[in-house]
Design a protein around this motif. Sequence first.
Motif: not given
Length: 272
Positions: A97-102, A128-130, A141-147
């Motif tokens: 949901a967060t990635k989609g909203a961003i 600070l991922v993004l 690119t930044a949101l592709a892989d979040i630990p």
Amino acid sequence: MMRRFAGRRSRTRTERKRGRYIQARPANGPIDDLAFDATLRAAAPFQKERSEERKQVAFSIHRSDLMRKIRVRRAANLILFVVDASWSMAVAERMQATKGAILSLLNDAYQRRDRVGLIVFQKDRATLVLPPTNSVTLAQTALADIPVGGKTPLSAGLKLALEVLQRERLRHPDVMPLLIVLTDGAGNVSISHLPPLEEAYLYADEIAREGVHSIVINMEHMAFDQGLAQALADHLKAPCYTAGEMRAENLYYTVRQELNARTPPATLEDRR
């Protein structure tokens, strides 16, 4: 002073000598941005009774006549997400949901000149991922892989958010920040000697003192909710929303609603 215009930034008052001059108010404080037209109009009715002074000057102006300019300009919004990526909640659903909203916010960021950033906290740190950006390509690119996984260092996330917001305000003094915290409020890792929640509330209080408009999205299931997200919202002086059916479009519209609802604080003259 906040209105929504397609393809425009948010409209806000500014104390800087930039922006469109829209009206004048009595200059009870600084007089470095005087409205000369309004000052002349304010002094004009008193010229007859100041006849003695006018023997020395063509037009008599007193301090009480001075008027200052009220300006408005378009200010960019900074939307900073702070997301709990620990195992304490439904991580996959929340992250999706967060990635989609961003990405939805970034799709109109070019026209609105908004910027969006993302901080993720989990294990013993916040990242600070993004960094704040209006680039959809960089975000993807930044949101592709979040630990994800681990404990919940809530205070670390709030501390990093405060640092990012302070840094952005130095670079862009007229920026209008909106902080969105997605968490159940159950911080369990400290970055100092203080208890985790006490430490998190101290940072939340400092964010509130900075005048940052914030919202909290409570990610805890209603059956297990202990009120921790609401307590965090109280310290941030922010509204607290329940996630409910967590979808990207719901989060997007919640953020846009908050952006459109904000108004700059009224001045003393405005309240009179």
